[in-house]
Design an enzyme around this catalytic site. Structure first.
Site, PDB file in Angstrom:
ATOM      1  N   ASP A   1       0.810  -1.223   0.000  1.00  0.00           N
ATOM      2  CA  ASP A   1       0.000   0.000   0.000  1.00  0.00           C
ATOM      3  C   ASP A   1       0.841   1.270   0.000  1.00  0.00           C
ATOM      4  O   ASP A   1       0.371   2.328   0.428  1.00  0.00           O
ATOM      5  CB  ASP A   1      -0.957   0.020   1.206  1.00  0.00           C
ATOM      6  CG  ASP A   1      -2.057  -1.018   1.088  1.00  0.00           C
ATOM      7  OD1 ASP A   1      -2.306  -1.484  -0.037  1.00  0.00           O
ATOM      8  OD2 ASP A   1      -2.638  -1.388   2.125  1.00  0.00           O
ATOM      9  N   GLU A   2       2.066   1.190  -0.487  1.00  0.00           N
ATOM     10  CA  GLU A   2       2.928   2.367  -0.504  1.00  0.00           C
ATOM     11  C   GLU A   2       3.489   2.641  -1.891  1.00  0.00           C
ATOM     12  O   GLU A   2       4.469   3.359  -2.043  1.00  0.00           O
ATOM     13  CB  GLU A   2       4.075   2.197   0.506  1.00  0.00           C
ATOM     14  CG  GLU A   2       3.602   2.133   1.952  1.00  0.00           C
ATOM     15  CD  GLU A   2       4.760   2.086   2.937  1.00  0.00           C
ATOM     16  OE1 GLU A   2       5.903   2.343   2.529  1.00  0.00           O
ATOM     17  OE2 GLU A   2       4.518   1.793   4.119  1.00  0.00           O
TER      18      GLU A   2
END
Length: 301
Positions: free
Chosen positions: A244-245
């Protein structure tokens, strides 16, 4: 003129021309725009729209050019050869895509189907230029019995700790077999391995909730409700090994009040996720997204 500055094609002559979108990035130096414009002119090209950005910190130049050439003029191979010469001169990373050719897309989904349904709807009405070549789910077909998949091949690939590697190999096979250009994780609630994430780099988009502060783990909307958040949102980003980055493509938010229940947050969150993912997919299919390290350059309409 179109809202994004691109000239709308003449319906009487568009069939006599082939349209392309070129994107590029390179170290900034004088003469890039002039060289691109002159080269396309010499090839008989007509530029319908151009957007550019000079990132001052890195001194990297980014550009998106929409142009057309006569159907009986320079061939695609000729375009590639000529533009490759220009790219070598300026040390460019570049791509050239015929437009408006639909993007061959695989949609991956888990139990929550709101993003899947939204993407299929937008595809059917012509809002998204995708060609759905496969749907991959870790839940059986009957989970989506209420959805008209319109003959799109459906692959049920249940994932457990014991089967994860095998199922990822099958996912890779489907990507190859379909010549997929884009993989969309439409609320696919399985973590891709580092190896798979790296293999799909730059062609896999994920959607997830966004909160301030961030709430990870189970029932994030309930966690947010318990903390009295005032904003919820969603983020669409490229998938990378960093969970999620990955580089962010699109985001949106909506204000929340004390009167909103956890179910209200979930309902509003679904709406945000749908529209953010749809915009990110559209930007990708229109070649508006250029990777820039941990970020992206997005030439919005």
């Amino acid at each position: 003129m179109a809202d994004n500055g691109e000239r709308m094609p003449d319906r009487k002559t568009s069939s006599d021309r082939r349209s392309y979108v070129m994107t590029l990035s390179c170290p900034n130096r004088p003469g890039i725009v002039a060289t691109i414009s002159r080269t396309l002119f010499e090839l008989g090209g007509d530029i319908a729209g151009a957007q550019q950005f000079d990132e001052r910190e890195s001194r990297i130049f980014f550009m998106r050019v929409v142009f057309s050439v006569a159907a009986d003029g320079v061939t695609r191979a000729g375009l590639d050869d000529t533009l490759a010469g220009v790219a070598a001169r300026f040390d460019m990373q570049w791509s050239l895509r015929e437009s408006p050719r639909p993007t061959r897309t695989i949609i991956m989904v888990s139990r929550f189907d709101h993003c899947l349904v939204d993407l299929l709807y937008r595809w059917r009405i012509g809002e998204l230029a995708i060609d759905p070549v496969a749907i991959i789910a870790n839940h059986p077909r009957q989970t989506y019995a209420h959805i008209d998949l319109d003959g799109i091949p459906f692959h049920y690939l249940p994932v457990t700790a014991a089967t994860r590697a095998e199922q990822e190999s099958r996912i890779a096979e489907i990507v190859r077999e379909t010549d997929a250009e884009l993989v969309v994780l439409a609320r696919y609630m399985q973590i891709l391995s580092d190896r798979m994430s790296e293999w799909l780099a730059g062609r896999c988009i994920n959607i997830h909730h966004s909160f301030l502060p961030g709430f990870k783990g189970a029932r994030p909307y309930h966690q947010a409700f318990a903390r009295g958040v005032k904003l919820i949102g969603a983020t669409a980003h490229f998938v990378t090994p960093d969970l999620d980055e990955g580089p962010i493509i699109e985001q949106d938010v909506e204000r929340i009040t004390h009167a909103d229940s956890p179910d209200d947050l979930i309902r509003k969150g679904r709406d945000i996720e749908r529209r953010v993912l749809a915009r990110a997919v559209r930007y990708f299919t229109e070649c508006r997204v250029i990777p820039n390290g941990h970020k992206t350059i997005v030439f919005n309409p």
